[in-house]
Design a protein around this motif. Structure first.
Motif, PDB file in Angstrom:
ATOM      1  N   SER A  41      16.194 -11.379  38.196  1.00  0.00           N
ATOM      2  CA  SER A  41      15.300 -11.113  37.340  1.00  0.00           C
ATOM      3  C   SER A  41      15.048 -12.100  36.261  1.00  0.00           C
ATOM      4  O   SER A  41      13.886 -11.859  35.560  1.00  0.00           O
ATOM      5  CB  SER A  41      16.189  -9.989  36.250  1.00  0.00           C
ATOM      6  N   ARG A  42      15.549 -13.223  36.317  1.00  0.00           N
ATOM      7  CA  ARG A  42      14.953 -14.430  35.445  1.00  0.00           C
ATOM      8  C   ARG A  42      13.805 -15.259  36.337  1.00  0.00           C
ATOM      9  O   ARG A  42      13.274 -16.147  35.780  1.00  0.00           O
ATOM     10  CB  ARG A  42      16.044 -15.410  35.358  1.00  0.00           C
ATOM     11  N   TYR A  43      13.497 -14.756  37.239  1.00  0.00           N
ATOM     12  CA  TYR A  43      12.436 -15.217  38.168  1.00  0.00           C
ATOM     13  C   TYR A  43      11.372 -14.280  38.718  1.00  0.00           C
ATOM     14  O   TYR A  43      11.658 -13.165  38.712  1.00  0.00           O
ATOM     15  CB  TYR A  43      13.052 -16.067  39.327  1.00  0.00           C
ATOM     16  N   ALA A  44      10.281 -14.861  39.225  1.00  0.00           N
ATOM     17  CA  ALA A  44       9.142 -13.906  39.634  1.00  0.00           C
ATOM     18  C   ALA A  44       9.808 -13.858  41.103  1.00  0.00           C
ATOM     19  O   ALA A  44       9.016 -13.985  42.228  1.00  0.00           O
ATOM     20  CB  ALA A  44       7.880 -14.510  39.388  1.00  0.00           C
ATOM     21  N   ILE A  45      10.830 -13.209  41.629  1.00  0.00           N
ATOM     22  CA  ILE A  45      11.440 -13.184  42.838  1.00  0.00           C
ATOM     23  C   ILE A  45      11.577 -11.656  43.033  1.00  0.00           C
ATOM     24  O   ILE A  45      12.024 -10.987  42.302  1.00  0.00           O
ATOM     25  CB  ILE A  45      12.767 -13.618  42.974  1.00  0.00           C
ATOM     26  N   ASN A  46      11.029 -11.060  43.815  1.00  0.00           N
ATOM     27  CA  ASN A  46      10.853  -9.477  44.212  1.00  0.00           C
ATOM     28  C   ASN A  46      11.973  -9.003  44.953  1.00  0.00           C
ATOM     29  O   ASN A  46      12.736  -9.781  45.526  1.00  0.00           O
ATOM     30  CB  ASN A  46       9.302  -9.297  44.769  1.00  0.00           C
ATOM     31  N   GLU A  47      12.086  -7.797  45.165  1.00  0.00           N
ATOM     32  CA  GLU A  47      13.303  -7.078  45.721  1.00  0.00           C
ATOM     33  C   GLU A  47      13.115  -7.421  47.104  1.00  0.00           C
ATOM     34  O   GLU A  47      14.291  -7.591  47.669  1.00  0.00           O
ATOM     35  CB  GLU A  47      13.049  -5.404  45.589  1.00  0.00           C
ATOM     36  N   GLN A  48      12.141  -7.677  47.828  1.00  0.00           N
ATOM     37  CA  GLN A  48      11.971  -7.999  49.242  1.00  0.00           C
ATOM     38  C   GLN A  48      12.612  -9.166  49.334  1.00  0.00           C
ATOM     39  O   GLN A  48      13.425  -9.562  50.402  1.00  0.00           O
ATOM     40  CB  GLN A  48      10.732  -8.119  49.458  1.00  0.00           C
ATOM     41  N   ILE A  49      12.507 -10.307  48.625  1.00  0.00           N
ATOM     42  CA  ILE A  49      13.109 -11.547  48.864  1.00  0.00           C
ATOM     43  C   ILE A  49      14.409 -11.530  48.591  1.00  0.00           C
ATOM     44  O   ILE A  49      15.407 -11.921  49.256  1.00  0.00           O
ATOM     45  CB  ILE A  49      12.354 -12.840  47.763  1.00  0.00           C
ATOM     46  N   LYS A  50      14.894 -10.920  47.677  1.00  0.00           N
ATOM     47  CA  LYS A  50      16.245 -10.912  46.954  1.00  0.00           C
ATOM     48  C   LYS A  50      16.986 -10.057  48.001  1.00  0.00           C
ATOM     49  O   LYS A  50      18.122 -10.502  48.695  1.00  0.00           O
ATOM     50  CB  LYS A  50      16.472  -9.853  45.928  1.00  0.00           C
ATOM     51  N   GLN A  51      16.438  -8.894  48.773  1.00  0.00           N
ATOM     52  CA  GLN A  51      17.245  -8.073  49.790  1.00  0.00           C
ATOM     53  C   GLN A  51      17.567  -8.944  51.070  1.00  0.00           C
ATOM     54  O   GLN A  51      18.462  -9.065  51.684  1.00  0.00           O
ATOM     55  CB  GLN A  51      16.456  -6.851  50.146  1.00  0.00           C
ATOM     56  N   ASN A  52      16.525  -9.729  51.474  1.00  0.00           N
ATOM     57  CA  ASN A  52      16.739 -10.441  52.685  1.00  0.00           C
ATOM     58  C   ASN A  52      17.641 -11.739  52.628  1.00  0.00           C
ATOM     59  O   ASN A  52      18.387 -12.096  53.478  1.00  0.00           O
ATOM     60  CB  ASN A  52      14.977 -11.393  52.989  1.00  0.00           C
ATOM     61  N   PHE A  53      17.515 -12.127  51.302  1.00  0.00           N
ATOM     62  CA  PHE A  53      18.352 -13.130  51.288  1.00  0.00           C
ATOM     63  C   PHE A  53      20.110 -12.671  51.109  1.00  0.00           C
ATOM     64  O   PHE A  53      21.070 -13.185  51.753  1.00  0.00           O
ATOM     65  CB  PHE A  53      18.439 -13.779  49.643  1.00  0.00           C
ATOM     66  N   GLU A  54      20.367 -11.208  50.508  1.00  0.00           N
ATOM     67  CA  GLU A  54      21.404 -10.783  50.713  1.00  0.00           C
ATOM     68  C   GLU A  54      22.099 -10.137  51.905  1.00  0.00           C
ATOM     69  O   GLU A  54      23.235 -10.375  52.431  1.00  0.00           O
ATOM     70  CB  GLU A  54      21.565  -9.376  49.694  1.00  0.00           C
ATOM     71  N   ILE A  55      21.113  -9.946  52.842  1.00  0.00           N
ATOM     72  CA  ILE A  55      21.308  -9.586  54.235  1.00  0.00           C
ATOM     73  C   ILE A  55      21.733 -10.710  54.937  1.00  0.00           C
ATOM     74  O   ILE A  55      22.618 -10.623  55.529  1.00  0.00           O
ATOM     75  CB  ILE A  55      20.003  -8.783  54.718  1.00  0.00           C
ATOM     76  N   ALA A  56      21.065 -11.911  54.843  1.00  0.00           N
ATOM     77  CA  ALA A  56      21.545 -13.160  55.335  1.00  0.00           C
ATOM     78  C   ALA A  56      22.922 -13.556  55.134  1.00  0.00           C
ATOM     79  O   ALA A  56      23.597 -14.214  55.737  1.00  0.00           O
ATOM     80  CB  ALA A  56      20.421 -14.217  55.371  1.00  0.00           C
ATOM     81  N   LYS A  57      22.950 -13.493  53.808  1.00  0.00           N
ATOM     82  CA  LYS A  57      24.441 -13.985  53.148  1.00  0.00           C
ATOM     83  C   LYS A  57      25.425 -13.220  53.859  1.00  0.00           C
ATOM     84  O   LYS A  57      26.546 -13.727  53.952  1.00  0.00           O
ATOM     85  CB  LYS A  57      24.291 -14.026  51.873  1.00  0.00           C
ATOM     86  N   ARG A  58      25.176 -11.977  53.778  1.00  0.00           N
ATOM     87  CA  ARG A  58      26.410 -10.982  54.480  1.00  0.00           C
ATOM     88  C   ARG A  58      26.556 -11.421  55.989  1.00  0.00           C
ATOM     89  O   ARG A  58      27.752 -11.108  56.155  1.00  0.00           O
ATOM     90  CB  ARG A  58      25.811  -9.411  54.253  1.00  0.00           C
ATOM     91  N   ILE A  59      25.373 -11.613  56.514  1.00  0.00           N
ATOM     92  CA  ILE A  59      25.854 -12.008  58.024  1.00  0.00           C
ATOM     93  C   ILE A  59      26.486 -13.462  58.253  1.00  0.00           C
ATOM     94  O   ILE A  59      27.806 -13.526  58.874  1.00  0.00           O
ATOM     95  CB  ILE A  59      24.476 -12.132  58.940  1.00  0.00           C
ATOM     96  N   LEU A  60      26.265 -14.319  57.518  1.00  0.00           N
ATOM     97  CA  LEU A  60      26.664 -15.483  57.412  1.00  0.00           C
ATOM     98  C   LEU A  60      28.171 -15.562  56.779  1.00  0.00           C
ATOM     99  O   LEU A  60      29.077 -16.540  57.268  1.00  0.00           O
ATOM    100  CB  LEU A  60      25.897 -16.692  56.978  1.00  0.00           C
ATOM    101  N   LYS A  61      28.309 -15.199  55.770  1.00  0.00           N
ATOM    102  CA  LYS A  61      29.730 -14.790  55.140  1.00  0.00           C
ATOM    103  C   LYS A  61      30.120 -16.384  54.679  1.00  0.00           C
ATOM    104  O   LYS A  61      31.242 -16.707  55.126  1.00  0.00           O
ATOM    105  CB  LYS A  61      30.828 -14.433  56.011  1.00  0.00           C
ATOM    106  N   PRO A  62      29.393 -17.068  53.808  1.00  0.00           N
ATOM    107  CA  PRO A  62      29.882 -18.289  53.513  1.00  0.00           C
ATOM    108  C   PRO A  62      30.969 -18.161  52.361  1.00  0.00           C
ATOM    109  O   PRO A  62      30.765 -17.404  51.632  1.00  0.00           O
ATOM    110  CB  PRO A  62      28.519 -19.110  53.028  1.00  0.00           C
ATOM    111  N   SER A  63      31.798 -19.167  52.214  1.00  0.00           N
ATOM    112  CA  SER A  63      32.622 -19.143  51.115  1.00  0.00           C
ATOM    113  C   SER A  63      31.842 -19.484  49.996  1.00  0.00           C
ATOM    114  O   SER A  63      30.589 -20.077  50.067  1.00  0.00           O
ATOM    115  CB  SER A  63      33.681 -20.308  51.164  1.00  0.00           C
ATOM    116  N   GLN A  64      32.407 -19.389  48.782  1.00  0.00           N
ATOM    117  CA  GLN A  64      31.563 -19.845  47.580  1.00  0.00           C
ATOM    118  C   GLN A  64      31.292 -21.366  47.524  1.00  0.00           C
ATOM    119  O   GLN A  64      30.231 -21.885  47.049  1.00  0.00           O
ATOM    120  CB  GLN A  64      32.489 -19.705  46.309  1.00  0.00           C
ATOM    121  N   LYS A  65      32.274 -22.347  47.953  1.00  0.00           N
ATOM    122  CA  LYS A  65      32.147 -23.499  47.992  1.00  0.00           C
ATOM    123  C   LYS A  65      30.925 -24.187  49.160  1.00  0.00           C
ATOM    124  O   LYS A  65      30.126 -24.844  48.751  1.00  0.00           O
ATOM    125  CB  LYS A  65      33.411 -24.222  48.621  1.00  0.00           C
TER     126      LYS A  65
END
Length: 451
Positions: free
Chosen positions: A48-72
């Motif tokens: 919400s702090r950026y001009a980043i739309n739902e499409q970009i956000k959703q794509n990012f979350e899907i990829a992150k869910r597949i990779l499952k990186p640790s916070q570090k």
């Protein structure tokens, strides 16, 4: 020469993380409506702090869910990506939505299929020059990706000179008119300058070798290679799927290799300073081009046949020959070519295979995908129905039973570039090796071509 190399190492991060870049869900430092966040707010993904739309956000979350990186791993990867020079070694800058009203007017006036195709393509490549909404889309997507430079496809597939000029004209116009944000790079140092100045760059590639096809002499046929080089083209495909006078494309069952004329083409490209690209070439054509080339050559957007055998993949024998020239293969973001799960995790497997078998000096990322404006579907639905077109001449894709899913495609979205870096962090690569893959190998080959 030594000074240029030292500048490159500093700017690419290979001598330490020297750039305080503004990519990755941040940036817009010069635009008051987009305040530059601190790093932690980037990690929180508070879009919400950026001009980043739902499409970009959703794509990012899907990829992150597949990779499952640790916070570090996530923190280290995003920071490294932000502080690195990043080059898409074959792809497309974000594209604009079509203008349905103007296209419908052309349809009503009985425009030909070719005219309509050219019109829609030109709008996708240039509309952000005059349309504020599309300009904002372009900037948002590019900032989200953290990419500095795209080795941009600026030639429609084939060898016809008039055909190859159309896209080149569109991208020349866009970079001329928007040089404050994205400019044409003609030397590797132009890419570095864009990074320093918090801008972006296109390094032009053509999807074919321009040939007059008069067949008066070999020299006569080769003369447009230097003409297109002077226009800014720095890389060319030898073939595109089908057979041409240079050699067999990747879809030709005969796998006939490079012609005698093709050998002269490779030599002339070496002489002029154009990188030889065999991404769409047959395996034998690729092997023989590597034998002839005296400079590093590439398969700019491909996959590993040992993982997934596809006409667009490259076997180990070809990858080895490319590596022996000092070149690299660019792993693409096409699920069908990647095979298996067809997602970002599968893409990482292809990268890891090349790193482990051939070394980090011989792999890059050439996405072969683009960010489409979030308004594209809306505008496309308004366009009047047209008759279906015949299969394109270049197609030649063999049938297969691979089924793409939305998760595959979304995980490999162009704006997910920061997570490509996170994925390499997960695989345990050093910062230096990751930065070779992000840009170092592309810069090295680009410099070698011009030497």
């Amino acid at each position: 020469m030594k000074n240029k190399r030292r500048d490159f190492l500093k700017l690419s991060g290979m001598a330490g993380l020297a750039i305080a870049g503004d990519g990755i869900f941040g940036g817009f430092a010069q635009a008051k409506e987009f305040p530059k966040p601190n790093f932690q707010s980037s990690l929180s993904l508070d879009h919400s702090r950026y001009a980043i739309n739902e499409q970009i956000k959703q794509n990012f979350e899907i990829a992150k869910r597949i990779l499952k990186p640790s916070q570090k791993q996530l923190e280290r990867g995003l920071e490294l990506h932000r502080n690195s020079l990043v080059i898409d070694c074959y792809g497309f800058m974000p594209s604009a939505a079509p203008n349905a009203s103007s296209i419908n007017s052309a349809i009503d006036s009985k425009a030909s299929q070719l005219e309509l195709q050219d019109m829609m393509e030109s709008q996708s490549m240039t509309r952000f020059v005059i349309d504020k909404r599309e300009r904002e889309e372009l900037e948002n997507a590019w900032k989200a990706s953290g990419v500095t430079c795209v080795v941009q496809n600026t030639g429609e597939e084939g060898n016809g000179i008039s055909r190859l000029l159309k896209r080149l004209a569109n991208f020349t116009y866009s970079t001329d008119m928007m040089s404050d944000f994205v400019s044409k790079a003609v030397k590797p140092e132009d890419i570095l300058r864009a990074k320093k100045e918090n801008r972006h760059a296109l390094y032009f590639t053509g999807n074919g070798v321009p040939l007059p096809q008069d067949w008066i002499s070999v020299e006569d046929e080769l003369r447009y290679i230097s003409v297109f080089f002077h226009l800014g083209i720095r890389m060319m495909h030898l073939t595109y799927n089908r057979r041409n006078v240079i050699g067999d494309g990747c879809a030709e069952k005969a796998n006939g290799g490079l012609s005698d004329f093709g050998r002269e083409v490779v030599k002339e490209m070496n002489r002029v300073g154009v990188i030889v690209d065999i991404a769409h070439s047959g395996w034998q054509t690729s092997l023989e081009a590597a034998q002839v080339s005296e400079k590093p050559m590439v398969a700019s957007h491909t996959t590993v046949a040992s993982i997934n055998k596809h006409i667009r993949s490259k076997p180990d024998t070809v990858i080895r020959r490319i590596a022996d020239t000092g070149g690299y293969i660019g792993i693409c973001c096409i699920p069908r070519f990647l095979g298996g799960s067809g997602d970002i995790a599968m893409m990482m497997k292809h990268i890891d295979y090349v790193v482990k078998k051939f070394g980090a000096d011989h792999v890059a990322i050439g996405t072969d995908v683009a960010y489409r404006s979030q308004f594209s579907n809306e505008e496309s639905r308004k366009i009047s129905a047209r008759n279906p077109e015949r299969t394109r001449w270049e197609a030649l894709w063999p049938p297969d039973d691979f089924k793409e899913s939305s998760d595959m495609i979304q995980s490999l979205a162009w704006t997910n570039w920061p997570l490509f870096t996170v994925g390499m962090v997960q695989m345990g690569y050093s910062d230096d090796d990751i930065q070779k893959i992000l840009s170092g190998n592309s810069m090295r080959v680009a410099n070698a071509a011009l030497s």
